[in-house]
Write a protein that holds these residues in place. Structure first.
Motif, PDB file in Angstrom:
ATOM      1  N   THR A   1      39.542  50.142  43.493  1.00 20.06           N
ATOM      2  CA  THR A   1      39.012  48.779  43.357  1.00 20.06           C
ATOM      3  C   THR A   1      39.933  47.936  42.487  1.00 20.06           C
ATOM      4  O   THR A   1      40.232  46.782  42.817  1.00 20.06           O
TER       5      THR A   1
ATOM      6  N   ASN B   1      43.161  48.405  41.994  1.00 12.54           N
ATOM      7  CA  ASN B   1      44.389  48.153  42.747  1.00 12.54           C
ATOM      8  C   ASN B   1      44.186  47.065  43.793  1.00 12.54           C
ATOM      9  O   ASN B   1      45.053  46.211  43.988  1.00 12.54           O
ATOM     10  N   LEU B   2      43.053  47.082  44.477  1.00 14.43           N
ATOM     11  CA  LEU B   2      42.769  46.034  45.461  1.00 14.43           C
ATOM     12  C   LEU B   2      42.741  44.659  44.803  1.00 14.43           C
ATOM     13  O   LEU B   2      43.280  43.690  45.330  1.00 14.43           O
ATOM     14  N   TYR B   3      42.108  44.580  43.649  1.00 15.70           N
ATOM     15  CA  TYR B   3      42.052  43.309  42.928  1.00 15.70           C
ATOM     16  C   TYR B   3      43.449  42.882  42.471  1.00 15.70           C
ATOM     17  O   TYR B   3      43.856  41.737  42.678  1.00 15.70           O
ATOM     18  N   ASN B   4      44.198  43.805  41.856  1.00 14.24           N
ATOM     19  CA  ASN B   4      45.531  43.475  41.340  1.00 14.24           C
ATOM     20  C   ASN B   4      46.505  43.094  42.454  1.00 14.24           C
ATOM     21  O   ASN B   4      47.391  42.267  42.240  1.00 14.24           O
ATOM     22  N   ASN B   5      46.371  43.681  43.621  1.00  9.83           N
ATOM     23  CA  ASN B   5      47.289  43.398  44.718  1.00  9.83           C
ATOM     24  C   ASN B   5      47.042  42.049  45.381  1.00  9.83           C
ATOM     25  O   ASN B   5      47.802  41.643  46.259  1.00  9.83           O
ATOM     26  N   GLN B   6      46.026  41.335  44.950  1.00 15.24           N
ATOM     27  CA  GLN B   6      45.798  39.985  45.458  1.00 15.24           C
ATOM     28  C   GLN B   6      46.773  38.986  44.850  1.00 15.24           C
ATOM     29  O   GLN B   6      46.984  37.910  45.393  1.00 15.24           O
ATOM     30  N   PHE B   7      47.368  39.339  43.709  1.00 15.35           N
ATOM     31  CA  PHE B   7      48.207  38.412  42.950  1.00 15.35           C
ATOM     32  C   PHE B   7      49.589  39.035  42.757  1.00 15.35           C
ATOM     33  O   PHE B   7      49.709  40.208  42.405  1.00 15.35           O
TER      34      PHE B   7
ATOM     35  N   CYS C   1      50.794  42.901  41.063  1.00 16.69           N
ATOM     36  CA  CYS C   1      50.872  43.828  42.204  1.00 16.69           C
ATOM     37  C   CYS C   1      51.369  45.203  41.798  1.00 16.69           C
ATOM     38  O   CYS C   1      52.199  45.342  40.903  1.00 16.69           O
TER      39      CYS C   1
ATOM     40  N   GLY D   1      51.216  47.253  46.847  1.00 14.76           N
ATOM     41  CA  GLY D   1      50.925  45.853  47.155  1.00 14.76           C
ATOM     42  C   GLY D   1      52.181  45.060  47.463  1.00 14.76           C
ATOM     43  O   GLY D   1      52.218  44.266  48.413  1.00 14.76           O
TER      44      GLY D   1
ATOM     45  N   ARG E   1      53.482  45.876  50.860  1.00 12.48           N
ATOM     46  CA  ARG E   1      52.705  45.196  51.910  1.00 12.48           C
ATOM     47  C   ARG E   1      53.180  43.752  52.096  1.00 12.48           C
ATOM     48  O   ARG E   1      53.364  43.286  53.218  1.00 12.48           O
ATOM     49  N   TYR E   2      53.394  43.037  50.983  1.00 15.45           N
ATOM     50  CA  TYR E   2      53.894  41.660  51.067  1.00 15.45           C
ATOM     51  C   TYR E   2      55.287  41.619  51.688  1.00 15.45           C
ATOM     52  O   TYR E   2      55.582  40.758  52.514  1.00 15.45           O
TER      53      TYR E   2
END
Length: 183
Positions: free
Chosen positions: A35, A37-43, A47, A51, A54-55
């Motif tokens: 959870t 990591n999912l939150y951190n990978n939004q920014f 990241c 993450g 993925r970008y």
């Protein structure tokens, strides 16, 4: 989170319950990490390696195996910061973000429409990012010359021969000659 601590003492002593609580704690830890990591990978600034990968895959940006996470993040930020139209203040603002306040020098030659950007050795890892940024944002009628800002003879002439003789040519050319005691 210790699941066992939330149970009554009588229930805590049961061996099967202890095993179930241990497995549940491990699962809760994995869920919490995922959870976060999912939150951190939004920014971009927070990241993880997954993450950033993925970008980079989304935008077709390649990276070198020796690139640090920070360099990869800066490369993506450079991709996002390609704001047109090209202006000198915008260029200087972005170069400062990439290389730091004293990490670059800009020389405009208006007679031949040439832009020379010299990257300080302290920001050497950002050279390719800056070069790619310049190639995509500077108008095509302007010649781009992007180079590293190596030490010059005028910077080294204050040193004595005894000091210089302990250094290699590469250290003299690329090193921090202001702090020669490091060699």
């Amino acid at each position: 989170m210790q699941m066992l601590n939330h149970l009554q003492d009588v229930v805590q002593s049961i061996k099967e319950i202890q095993i179930i609580a241990k497995v549940d704690d491990e699962e809760n830890t994995l869920i919490t990490l995922s959870t976060n990591n999912l939150y951190n990978n939004q920014f971009l600034a927070t990241c993880t390696v997954e993450g950033i990968k993925r970008y980079e895959d989304m935008f077709g940006i390649s990276y070198l195996a020796i690139d640090t996470l920070e360099e990869r993040i800066f490369r993506l930020i450079a991709y996002y910061n390609k704001q047109l139209p090209y202006t000198k203040p915008m260029l200087e603002q972005n170069l400062e973000a990439f290389c730091g306040k004293d990490g670059y020098k800009i020389v405009y030659d208006y007679e031949i429409d040439k832009l020379t950007v010299k990257i300080a050795l302290s920001a050497q890892s950002m050279f390719n990012t800056v070069r790619d940024y310049l190639e995509t944002t500077v108008p095509l009628n302007i010649i781009i010359d992007c180079m590293l800002l190596y030490n010059t003879w005028n910077m080294a002439k204050m040193l004595t021969w005894d000091t210089v003789s302990t250094m290699t040519w590469k250290q003299l050319r690329e090193g921090d000659i202001a702090n020669v005691n490091d060699y």
